[in-house]
Scaffold this motif. Structure first.
Motif, PDB file in Angstrom:
ATOM      1  N   UNK A 136       0.843  -1.202   0.000  1.00  0.00           N
ATOM      2  CA  UNK A 136       0.000   0.000   0.000  1.00  0.00           C
ATOM      3  C   UNK A 136       0.874   1.247   0.000  1.00  0.00           C
ATOM      4  N   UNK A 137       1.917   1.226   0.812  1.00  0.00           N
ATOM      5  CA  UNK A 137       2.810   2.374   0.881  1.00  0.00           C
ATOM      6  C   UNK A 137       3.526   2.645  -0.428  1.00  0.00           C
ATOM      7  N   UNK A 138       4.027   1.593  -1.068  1.00  0.00           N
ATOM      8  CA  UNK A 138       4.757   1.795  -2.326  1.00  0.00           C
ATOM      9  C   UNK A 138       3.809   2.216  -3.433  1.00  0.00           C
ATOM     10  N   UNK A 139       2.562   1.764  -3.372  1.00  0.00           N
ATOM     11  CA  UNK A 139       1.572   2.213  -4.359  1.00  0.00           C
ATOM     12  C   UNK A 139       1.324   3.706  -4.193  1.00  0.00           C
ATOM     13  N   UNK A 140       1.200   4.165  -2.942  1.00  0.00           N
ATOM     14  CA  UNK A 140       1.020   5.599  -2.696  1.00  0.00           C
ATOM     15  C   UNK A 140       2.244   6.387  -3.151  1.00  0.00           C
ATOM     16  N   UNK A 141       3.423   5.812  -2.956  1.00  0.00           N
ATOM     17  CA  UNK A 141       4.648   6.490  -3.391  1.00  0.00           C
ATOM     18  C   UNK A 141       4.697   6.602  -4.915  1.00  0.00           C
ATOM     19  N   UNK A 142       4.279   5.549  -5.618  1.00  0.00           N
ATOM     20  CA  UNK A 142       4.228   5.618  -7.082  1.00  0.00           C
ATOM     21  C   UNK A 142       3.158   6.608  -7.539  1.00  0.00           C
ATOM     22  N   UNK A 143       2.044   6.692  -6.802  1.00  0.00           N
ATOM     23  CA  UNK A 143       1.027   7.710  -7.122  1.00  0.00           C
ATOM     24  C   UNK A 143       1.633   9.103  -7.026  1.00  0.00           C
ATOM     25  N   UNK A 144       2.369   9.340  -5.949  1.00  0.00           N
ATOM     26  CA  UNK A 144       3.006  10.642  -5.767  1.00  0.00           C
ATOM     27  C   UNK A 144       4.034  10.883  -6.862  1.00  0.00           C
TER      28      UNK A 144
END
Length: 190
Positions: A136-144
């Motif tokens: 979930x965290x890395x997905x949010x980081x890729x979103x950013x």
């Protein structure tokens, strides 16, 4: 009104009879319980041992999954995945594999609860939960990352006369604030 009173009395008598039957069955079950426990103890111990072996296999599977999980290119920006689009496809694939593993863990957790061996599931559950948090965290980081890339591309396409430095600076500060808002473990992947 006489027939209503008679019907009520008959229903009450029938309910009392049923309650007496249930009470008798409960007393009989309580009386038989020690014998039943003794009779199934060997079978229960064998199934418990089999469950512990299965949990050990699942724990190893979770550890292997985590090791392979952390080697995925989405955790390394230097891999230059195509502006995140390849990363999103890979994150989806990783999610599907993790969802399958989470389902296996839930099944074993339920069985472990039945056999009162929930402590044996702790390591597998922690491993899978850590994978989920990181995914979930890395997905949010890729979103950013995708949002920042899109903003930079938009800024680059502006003519010099249209450049609003204050707006660009404010947006850059907002991006930095979003990055700092992520879990430190996730920020380490950036």
């Amino acid at each position: 009104y006489g027939s209503l009173d008679e019907a009520t009395a008959a229903a009450a008598g029938e309910a009392a009879t049923r309650l007496d039957a249930v009470e008798g069955a409960w007393k009989e079950a309580k009386r038989a319980a020690p014998g039943v426990r003794k009779a199934i103890k060997i079978s229960q111990d064998l199934e418990g041992a089999k469950l512990l072996a299965d949990i050990g296999v699942l724990t190893q599977e979770a550890a292997d999954h985590r090791a392979a999980f952390l080697e995925q290119p989405v955790f390394r920006v230097a891999e230059s995945l195509d502006a995140g689009f390849e990363a999103y496809a890979l994150v989806d694939t990783m999610h599907a594999a993790l969802a399958d593993l989470e389902a296996k863990v839930r099944v074993k957790e339920d069985l472990a609860a039945v056999f009162e061996r929930t402590d044996a599931m702790a390591q597998a559950k922690e491993t899978v939960d850590a994978c989920r948090r990181e995914l979930v965290g890395i997905k949010h980081l890729w979103d950013l990352s995708h949002t920042v890339d899109a903003s930079v591309a938009q800024w680059k396409s502006q003519r010099w006369a249209e450049v609003d430095v204050a707006a660009i600076e404010a947006e850059a500060k907002r991006f930095l604030k979003q990055l700092r808002g992520h879990d430190p473990a996730v920020r380490a992947f950036a």
